[in-house]
Design an enzyme around this catalytic site. Structure first.
Site, short mmCIF file in Angstrom:
data_model
loop_
_atom_site.label_atom_id
_atom_site.label_comp_id
_atom_site.label_asym_id
_atom_site.label_seq_id
_atom_site.Cartn_x
_atom_site.Cartn_y
_atom_site.Cartn_z
N CYS A 34 37.11 32.77 43.29
CA CYS A 34 36.59 34.10 42.95
C CYS A 34 37.49 35.21 43.49
O CYS A 34 37.84 35.23 44.67
CB CYS A 34 35.19 34.24 43.54
SG CYS A 34 34.50 35.90 43.37
N CYS A 82 25.27 43.87 34.23
CA CYS A 82 25.62 43.05 35.40
C CYS A 82 26.08 44.00 36.50
O CYS A 82 26.98 44.81 36.29
CB CYS A 82 26.76 42.11 34.96
SG CYS A 82 27.48 41.19 36.31
N GLU A 122 32.44 46.97 40.55
CA GLU A 122 32.36 46.87 39.10
C GLU A 122 30.93 46.65 38.59
O GLU A 122 30.10 46.11 39.31
CB GLU A 122 33.14 45.63 38.64
CG GLU A 122 34.59 45.69 38.90
CD GLU A 122 35.28 44.39 38.52
OE1 GLU A 122 36.44 44.25 38.86
OE2 GLU A 122 34.64 43.52 37.88
N CYS A 143 33.98 38.45 37.70
CA CYS A 143 33.80 39.50 38.69
C CYS A 143 35.06 39.72 39.51
O CYS A 143 35.78 38.80 39.85
CB CYS A 143 32.60 39.20 39.58
SG CYS A 143 32.81 37.90 40.76
N CYS A 202 34.36 32.28 48.15
CA CYS A 202 34.58 31.19 47.19
C CYS A 202 36.05 31.16 46.76
O CYS A 202 36.64 32.21 46.51
CB CYS A 202 33.69 31.37 45.97
SG CYS A 202 31.95 31.40 46.41
N CYS A 229 33.00 40.36 49.56
CA CYS A 229 31.98 39.34 49.76
C CYS A 229 32.38 38.46 50.94
O CYS A 229 33.54 38.15 51.12
CB CYS A 229 31.86 38.49 48.49
SG CYS A 229 30.53 37.28 48.57
N1 SAH Z 1 27.64 36.08 44.60
C1 SAH Z 1 26.74 35.68 43.59
C2 SAH Z 1 26.69 36.60 42.42
C3 SAH Z 1 27.97 37.22 42.04
S1 SAH Z 1 29.30 36.12 41.58
C4 SAH Z 1 27.05 34.27 43.15
O1 SAH Z 1 28.09 33.73 43.52
O2 SAH Z 1 26.22 33.73 42.44
C5 SAH Z 1 29.08 36.25 39.87
C6 SAH Z 1 29.48 35.08 39.02
O3 SAH Z 1 30.87 35.17 38.76
C7 SAH Z 1 29.21 33.72 39.62
O4 SAH Z 1 28.42 32.95 38.75
C8 SAH Z 1 30.59 33.14 39.74
O5 SAH Z 1 30.54 31.80 39.52
C9 SAH Z 1 31.36 33.87 38.67
N2 SAH Z 1 32.80 33.85 38.86
C10 SAH Z 1 33.51 34.19 39.95
N3 SAH Z 1 34.81 33.98 39.76
C11 SAH Z 1 34.96 33.49 38.50
C12 SAH Z 1 36.07 33.09 37.71
N4 SAH Z 1 37.31 33.15 38.16
N5 SAH Z 1 35.82 32.64 36.46
C13 SAH Z 1 34.56 32.59 35.97
N6 SAH Z 1 33.47 32.96 36.67
C14 SAH Z 1 33.67 33.40 37.92
FE1 SF4 Z 2 30.93 36.04 46.65
FE2 SF4 Z 2 32.45 35.59 44.50
FE3 SF4 Z 2 31.38 33.55 45.82
FE4 SF4 Z 2 29.77 35.16 44.37
S1 SF4 Z 2 31.38 33.83 43.57
S2 SF4 Z 2 29.44 34.40 46.47
S3 SF4 Z 2 30.85 37.13 44.69
S4 SF4 Z 2 32.89 34.99 46.66
#
Ligand code: SAH
Ligand code: SF4
Length: 355
Positions: free
Chosen positions: A126, A112, A86, A343, A123, A119
């Site tokens: 995420c 973005c 995306e 994301c 997390c 990944c």
């Molecule tokens: N991997 C990198 C960059 C991509 S993640 C990182 O983690 O920084 C991009 C952003 O999406 C991060 O700031 C993360 O906190 C946010 N994100 C992921 N899942 C989310 C969710 N369910 N609600 C809000 N923000 C989210």
């Molecule tokens: Fe990976 Fe999502 Fe964690 Fe960013 S927030 S490091 S994309 S798992």
């Protein structure tokens, strides 16, 4: 097959002789957004044939587009192997037209972009993490996201954009391709996106933050901190066991920051997990002495998660506390909220066939 978007101008000059041809090709690609070599009118036939044979132009396809009421557009791109990633075009400021019809201010865009399919970091909040890790994107696949979005929206070649590496994937885990894409984006003869306008967001791979700092690329740094104690952070970001909060703070302290800029700390706020003022106070103390700003992000729920979106009054309280102590703190506007903003969420919808 290689993509023509894989290269900086100097690299292309090495490949295309005489070297001025590289500049012409760059112009067609990054200023005119052409989709075929055929359109490159001042390029001789034999060179066009050579390019055609060796370098693909568009290596992504737009498979889905969602427009939000605030003007943001979310793209789902498919790659040559069928995987999808995306990118989002965010309209930060709308065009302002004065009473006499003149443009007072033109629109401001941020794009973005993604750096990986899936990944490795995993997390727990995420969606991108749910599908596991598939592969790194190539330089061309990273660069092509911006070119396609500029083309699709007919964004003028001279219009500058900001880039945030905040889409799918962990940019510092695809280190070389990510760094190379920063260089391609900043080529003056190409997209000419100043490095100060490019921000990398990382989940905190301390050793790679140090490595990036040593390269002194001039880009902005955003750290996905999300928690102020290691127990919670390890729950949210399992990699925290290897790279704990202190190691990240140490890496940030050694990172070269532009005199006019600050390091951004992203703090994903989850109801009853990290939305209390004790956490705010710990955050304040942790960032003491760092040129920092904090960006509070509403957790964006999705089906199957046990985490909850925080209430806006606790967000505001948290923000006010930090601001009152002199720490710059913003709340991320829920841009594109109605288009499944965070994301991985557009991809998830596509997989479920729910829209
Ligand atoms: N991997 C990198 C960059 C991509 S993640 C990182 O983690 O920084 C991009 C952003 O999406 C991060 O700031 C993360 O906190 C946010 N994100 C992921 N899942 C989310 C969710 N369910 N609600 C809000 N923000 C989210
Ligand atoms: Fe990976 Fe999502 Fe964690 Fe960013 S927030 S490091 S994309 S798992």
């Amino acid at each position: 097959m290689q993509s023509i978007y894989d290269y900086t101008l100097d690299e292309l000059k090495e490949k295309l002789k005489p070297a001025f041809r590289a500049k012409q090709v760059y112009n067609w690609l990054y200023k005119k957004y052409v989709t075929s070599y055929e359109e490159m009118k001042n390029i001789p036939k034999d060179l066009k044939a050579n390019l055609e044979e060796n370098y693909a132009i568009d290596i992504l396809n737009i498979v889905k587009k969602e427009q939000s009421s605030d003007g943001s557009i979310k793209y789902l791109f498919s790659l040559h192997d069928g995987h999808t990633v995306e990118a989002v075009l965010l309209l930060m400021k709308k065009k302002k037209i004065a009473d006499d019809g003149k443009i007072e201010r033109s629109e401001k865009y941020t794009v973005c972009i993604s750096t990986q399919v899936g990944c490795k970091v995993g997390c727990t909040f995420c969606l991108t993490a749910k599908g596991g890790f598939v592969r790194n994107l190539t330089v061309g696949e990273i660069v092509n996201q911006i070119v396609q979005i500029k083309r699709d929206n007919e964004i003028d070649e001279n219009k500058s954009l900001n880039i945030v590496y905040m889409g799918m994937g962990e940019p510092l885990d695809n280190f070389d391709n990510f760094v190379h894409s920063v260089k391609v984006f900043s080529q003056e003869e190409g997209l000419s996106i100043n490095r100060r306008r490019q921000t990398v967001s990382t989940s905190g791979i301390s050793s790679k933050i140090e490595k990036l700092g040593q390269q002194d690329l001039g880009i902005q740094l955003a750290i996905s901190l999300h928690a102020v104690d290691d127990d919670l952070r390890s729950e949210l970001i399992p990699m925290n066991k290897a790279y704990n909060i202190q190691s990240i703070i140490d890496a940030v302290r050694s990172f070269p920051v532009d005199a006019r800029k600050k390091v951004m700390f992203e703090y994903l706020v989850i109801k009853d997990k990290n939305d209390d003022l004790t956490s705010a106070d710990k955050l304040l103390k942790m960032l003491n002495g760092i040129k920092a700003k904090v960006n509070l992000i509403y957790f964006n729920p999705y089906p199957g998660t046990t985490y909850q979106r925080p209430e806006s009054k606790s967000m505001i309280k948290f923000q006010n506390y930090l601001t009152s102590k002199g720490l710059l703190c913003t709340i991320r506007e829920s841009k594109g909220l109605d288009i499944s903003a965070a994301c991985g969420q557009l991809k998830e919808k596509e997989n479920n066939g729910s829209s």
